[in-house]
Design an enzyme around this catalytic site. Sequence first.
Site, PDB file in Angstrom:
ATOM      1  N   ARG A  75       0.837  -1.213   0.000  1.00  0.00           N
ATOM      2  CA  ARG A  75       0.000   0.000   0.000  1.00  0.00           C
ATOM      3  C   ARG A  75       0.877   1.270   0.000  1.00  0.00           C
ATOM      4  O   ARG A  75       1.035   1.938  -1.013  1.00  0.00           O
ATOM      5  CB  ARG A  75      -0.946  -0.039   1.212  1.00  0.00           C
ATOM      6  CG  ARG A  75      -2.080   0.975   1.157  1.00  0.00           C
ATOM      7  CD  ARG A  75      -1.706   2.395   1.524  1.00  0.00           C
ATOM      8  NE  ARG A  75      -1.119   2.538   2.844  1.00  0.00           N
ATOM      9  CZ  ARG A  75      -0.578   3.657   3.288  1.00  0.00           C
ATOM     10  NH1 ARG A  75      -0.525   4.733   2.517  1.00  0.00           N
ATOM     11  NH2 ARG A  75      -0.026   3.720   4.494  1.00  0.00           N
ATOM     12  N   ASP A  76       1.480   1.574   1.133  1.00  0.00           N
ATOM     13  CA  ASP A  76       2.266   2.815   1.235  1.00  0.00           C
ATOM     14  C   ASP A  76       3.420   2.773   0.239  1.00  0.00           C
ATOM     15  O   ASP A  76       3.772   3.789  -0.377  1.00  0.00           O
ATOM     16  CB  ASP A  76       2.814   2.943   2.676  1.00  0.00           C
ATOM     17  CG  ASP A  76       3.169   4.369   3.058  1.00  0.00           C
ATOM     18  OD1 ASP A  76       3.166   5.238   2.179  1.00  0.00           O
ATOM     19  OD2 ASP A  76       3.458   4.607   4.245  1.00  0.00           O
ATOM     20  N   HIS A 124       5.786   4.466  12.679  1.00  0.00           N
ATOM     21  CA  HIS A 124       5.703   4.434  11.202  1.00  0.00           C
ATOM     22  C   HIS A 124       6.678   5.503  10.712  1.00  0.00           C
ATOM     23  O   HIS A 124       6.356   6.693  10.694  1.00  0.00           O
ATOM     24  CB  HIS A 124       4.254   4.750  10.799  1.00  0.00           C
ATOM     25  CG  HIS A 124       3.999   4.838   9.330  1.00  0.00           C
ATOM     26  ND1 HIS A 124       3.215   3.929   8.645  1.00  0.00           N
ATOM     27  CD2 HIS A 124       4.383   5.746   8.394  1.00  0.00           C
ATOM     28  CE1 HIS A 124       3.141   4.275   7.363  1.00  0.00           C
ATOM     29  NE2 HIS A 124       3.837   5.380   7.192  1.00  0.00           N
ATOM     30  N   HIS A 140       9.295   7.056   8.005  1.00  0.00           N
ATOM     31  CA  HIS A 140       9.893   7.167   6.671  1.00  0.00           C
ATOM     32  C   HIS A 140      11.376   7.488   6.859  1.00  0.00           C
ATOM     33  O   HIS A 140      11.790   8.007   7.896  1.00  0.00           O
ATOM     34  CB  HIS A 140       9.150   8.223   5.843  1.00  0.00           C
ATOM     35  CG  HIS A 140       7.802   7.723   5.397  1.00  0.00           C
ATOM     36  ND1 HIS A 140       7.571   7.263   4.133  1.00  0.00           N
ATOM     37  CD2 HIS A 140       6.644   7.560   6.081  1.00  0.00           C
ATOM     38  CE1 HIS A 140       6.308   6.851   4.046  1.00  0.00           C
ATOM     39  NE2 HIS A 140       5.723   7.019   5.212  1.00  0.00           N
ATOM     40  N   CYS A 162       4.711   9.254   0.122  1.00  0.00           N
ATOM     41  CA  CYS A 162       3.309   9.690   0.104  1.00  0.00           C
ATOM     42  C   CYS A 162       3.107  10.672  -1.044  1.00  0.00           C
ATOM     43  O   CYS A 162       3.918  11.584  -1.235  1.00  0.00           O
ATOM     44  CB  CYS A 162       2.957  10.357   1.437  1.00  0.00           C
ATOM     45  SG  CYS A 162       1.301  11.054   1.442  1.00  0.00           S
ATOM     46  N   ASN A 170       9.063   4.141   3.632  1.00  0.00           N
ATOM     47  CA  ASN A 170       9.247   3.731   5.027  1.00  0.00           C
ATOM     48  C   ASN A 170      10.586   3.041   5.170  1.00  0.00           C
ATOM     49  O   ASN A 170      11.151   2.544   4.194  1.00  0.00           O
ATOM     50  CB  ASN A 170       8.182   2.705   5.425  1.00  0.00           C
ATOM     51  CG  ASN A 170       6.862   3.344   5.694  1.00  0.00           C
ATOM     52  OD1 ASN A 170       6.090   3.574   4.784  1.00  0.00           O
ATOM     53  ND2 ASN A 170       6.613   3.655   6.944  1.00  0.00           N
TER      54      ASN A 170
HETATM   55  C1  LIG Z   1     -10.328  11.212   0.972  1.00  0.00           C
HETATM   56  C2  LIG Z   1     -10.774  11.660  -0.403  1.00  0.00           C
HETATM   57  C3  LIG Z   1     -11.563  10.567  -1.070  1.00  0.00           C
HETATM   58  C4  LIG Z   1     -11.661  12.882  -0.228  1.00  0.00           C
HETATM   59  O1  LIG Z   1     -11.799  13.516  -1.477  1.00  0.00           O
HETATM   60  P1  LIG Z   1     -12.967  14.580  -1.731  1.00  0.00           P
HETATM   61  O2  LIG Z   1     -12.822  15.072  -3.118  1.00  0.00           O
HETATM   62  O3  LIG Z   1     -12.959  15.580  -0.633  1.00  0.00           O
HETATM   63  O4  LIG Z   1     -14.226  13.647  -1.568  1.00  0.00           O
HETATM   64  P2  LIG Z   1     -15.743  13.868  -1.901  1.00  0.00           P
HETATM   65  O5  LIG Z   1     -16.484  13.119  -0.845  1.00  0.00           O
HETATM   66  O6  LIG Z   1     -16.047  15.315  -2.138  1.00  0.00           O
HETATM   67  O7  LIG Z   1     -15.906  13.065  -3.278  1.00  0.00           O
HETATM   68  C5  LIG Z   1     -15.294  13.502  -4.492  1.00  0.00           C
HETATM   69  C6  LIG Z   1     -15.219  12.343  -5.463  1.00  0.00           C
HETATM   70  O8  LIG Z   1     -14.406  11.307  -4.917  1.00  0.00           O
HETATM   71  C7  LIG Z   1     -15.178  10.100  -4.773  1.00  0.00           C
HETATM   72  N1  LIG Z   1     -14.766   9.443  -3.525  1.00  0.00           N
HETATM   73  C8  LIG Z   1     -14.869   9.931  -2.275  1.00  0.00           C
HETATM   74  N2  LIG Z   1     -14.382   9.049  -1.417  1.00  0.00           N
HETATM   75  C9  LIG Z   1     -13.968   7.983  -2.125  1.00  0.00           C
HETATM   76  C10 LIG Z   1     -13.362   6.747  -1.769  1.00  0.00           C
HETATM   77  N3  LIG Z   1     -13.098   6.437  -0.511  1.00  0.00           N
HETATM   78  N4  LIG Z   1     -13.067   5.892  -2.753  1.00  0.00           N
HETATM   79  C11 LIG Z   1     -13.329   6.184  -4.045  1.00  0.00           C
HETATM   80  N5  LIG Z   1     -13.887   7.342  -4.446  1.00  0.00           N
HETATM   81  C12 LIG Z   1     -14.199   8.226  -3.480  1.00  0.00           C
HETATM   82  C13 LIG Z   1     -16.604  10.586  -4.745  1.00  0.00           C
HETATM   83  O9  LIG Z   1     -17.480   9.564  -5.142  1.00  0.00           O
HETATM   84  C14 LIG Z   1     -16.557  11.702  -5.731  1.00  0.00           C
HETATM   85  O10 LIG Z   1     -16.485  11.151  -7.042  1.00  0.00           O
HETATM   86  P3  LIG Z   1     -17.003  11.934  -8.337  1.00  0.00           P
HETATM   87  O11 LIG Z   1     -18.442  12.235  -8.033  1.00  0.00           O
HETATM   88  O12 LIG Z   1     -16.161  13.187  -8.453  1.00  0.00           O
HETATM   89  O13 LIG Z   1     -16.750  10.964  -9.456  1.00  0.00           O
HETATM   90  C15 LIG Z   1      -9.577  12.054  -1.288  1.00  0.00           C
HETATM   91  O14 LIG Z   1      -8.984  13.183  -0.718  1.00  0.00           O
HETATM   92  C16 LIG Z   1      -8.562  10.967  -1.425  1.00  0.00           C
HETATM   93  O15 LIG Z   1      -8.843   9.914  -1.969  1.00  0.00           O
HETATM   94  N6  LIG Z   1      -7.341  11.213  -0.961  1.00  0.00           N
HETATM   95  C17 LIG Z   1      -6.252  10.248  -1.078  1.00  0.00           C
HETATM   96  C18 LIG Z   1      -5.536  10.174   0.205  1.00  0.00           C
HETATM   97  C19 LIG Z   1      -4.470   9.104   0.153  1.00  0.00           C
HETATM   98  O16 LIG Z   1      -4.704   7.981  -0.228  1.00  0.00           O
HETATM   99  N7  LIG Z   1      -3.265   9.501   0.595  1.00  0.00           N
HETATM  100  C20 LIG Z   1      -2.186   8.574   0.721  1.00  0.00           C
HETATM  101  C21 LIG Z   1      -2.408   7.625   1.872  1.00  0.00           C
HETATM  102  S1  LIG Z   1      -2.107   8.386   3.471  1.00  0.00           S
HETATM  103  C22 LIG Z   1      -0.467   8.090   3.718  1.00  0.00           C
HETATM  104  O17 LIG Z   1       0.214   7.582   2.861  1.00  0.00           O
HETATM  105  C23 LIG Z   1       0.085   8.424   5.057  1.00  0.00           C
HETATM  106  C24 LIG Z   1       0.275   7.197   5.948  1.00  0.00           C
HETATM  107  C25 LIG Z   1      -1.050   6.539   6.319  1.00  0.00           C
HETATM  108  O18 LIG Z   1       1.050   6.197   5.285  1.00  0.00           O
HETATM  109  C26 LIG Z   1       1.001   7.584   7.237  1.00  0.00           C
HETATM  110  C27 LIG Z   1       2.149   8.557   7.013  1.00  0.00           C
HETATM  111  O19 LIG Z   1       3.245   8.159   6.622  1.00  0.00           O
HETATM  112  O20 LIG Z   1       1.891   9.735   7.222  1.00  0.00           O
END
Ligand SMILES: CC(C)(COP(=O)([O-])OP(=O)([O-])OC[C@H]1O[C@@H](n2cnc3c(N)ncnc32)[C@H](O)[C@@H]1OP(=O)([O-])[O-])[C@@H](O)C(=O)NCCC(=O)NCCSC(=O)C[C@@](C)(O)CC(=O)[O-]
Length: 302
Positions: free
Chosen positions: A15-16, A207, A209, A240, A249
């Site tokens: 995933r990450d 966690h 990096h 990320c 990581n």
């Molecule tokens: C959170 C959202 C979805 C909000 O995104 P948004 O645009 O605010 O959401 P919305 O509710 O307004 O919806 C907009 C569109 O997204 C769709 N939608 C809404 N939710 C979903 C969903 N769950 N799955 C699939 N589709 C989704 C929804 O249906 C709609 O589709 P449209 O009508 O435009 O076709 C967006 O900002 C997003 O996907 N962000 C990605 C975040 C991400 O994956 N980041 C990387 C992982 S975090 C990380 O790596 C850190 C971590 C965990 O490892 C720890 C660290 O190291 O810090």
Amino acid sequence: MNTPQHVKIIDVGPRDGLQNEKQPVPASIKVELVHRLQDAGLKEIEVTSFVSPKWVPQMGDNAEVMAGVQRRAGVRYSVLTPNMKGYEAAVLSQPDEIVVFGAASEAFSQKNINCSIEESIERFRPVAAAAKAAGIAVRGAISCAVGCPYEGEIAPERVALVAKLMHDIGVEHVGVADTIGVGTPLKVQRALEATLQHYAVDQVSGHFHDTYGMALANTLASLEMGIWHFDTSVAGLGGCPYAKGATGNVATEDVVYMLHGMGIETGIDLDKLIDAGKFISDFLGRKPHSRAANALLTQRLG
Ligand SMILES: CC(C)(COP(=O)([O-])OP(=O)([O-])OC[C@H]1O[C@@H](n2cnc3c(N)ncnc32)[C@H](O)[C@@H]1OP(=O)([O-])[O-])[C@@H](O)C(=O)NCCC(=O)NCCSC(=O)C[C@@](C)(O)CC(=O)[O-]
């Protein structure tokens, strides 16, 4: 030193590690990576995320990957779910654990999940409740627990606040994430102490990096506090999408090498883990980002 005798590693590589890869990685490769990790003895694997494919295209095959994994008893398969839409899609794949991911930085929360910290907690609340009702474990991630690419250094009080908010909505375990790898041991210990105001030591993971090469030192500093859960990424894969320049990581191979050298059990076969890291690195066309793996691979050549 209050060092644990056993450490649980959560490999977040599929995933990450892969979420930020620019080249397409077929679902079959991701599935094979998960299989190789479980063959190596990993008991916790973060498989994918149910986020918007417009935001993170590489995870758009989430359901296909989950469906392709031949599950092994005793292995916990987790997935990221930022909101109910993600949860509802994820639950069809029967994850053992879901991960809600918040941040100790407002700016990062906005960039990563398009909402404030407070709004994120309101999105996570029904996700945590639904998962618990379905018997699915609930983990949380606190991104930018030490530093943020947009706000700079983050005070431990802000980490404590997010830990409290996560605890209040029923998140059972939290990962203290140094998203951009700027942390050094004492700063990481302060972030962990802040989290431990609201969670027991068994409910907190590190966690880290490895952007600045500090992740092993931070792992050791966490071990000294009794922390015994760590997210690591095979071959040091990753980064990320919303933290430009941050590397993956800490490599699982490096952490396992260190722990085994300290007489700490992980249940992981380092040779098989190195093979898993080599498999995905070969696919990506580069060497593993693991000092231990590269040293041992060279040794294998005689
Ligand atoms: C959170 C959202 C979805 C909000 O995104 P948004 O645009 O605010 O959401 P919305 O509710 O307004 O919806 C907009 C569109 O997204 C769709 N939608 C809404 N939710 C979903 C969903 N769950 N799955 C699939 N589709 C989704 C929804 O249906 C709609 O589709 P449209 O009508 O435009 O076709 C967006 O900002 C997003 O996907 N962000 C990605 C975040 C991400 O994956 N980041 C990387 C992982 S975090 C990380 O790596 C850190 C971590 C965990 O490892 C720890 C660290 O190291 O810090």
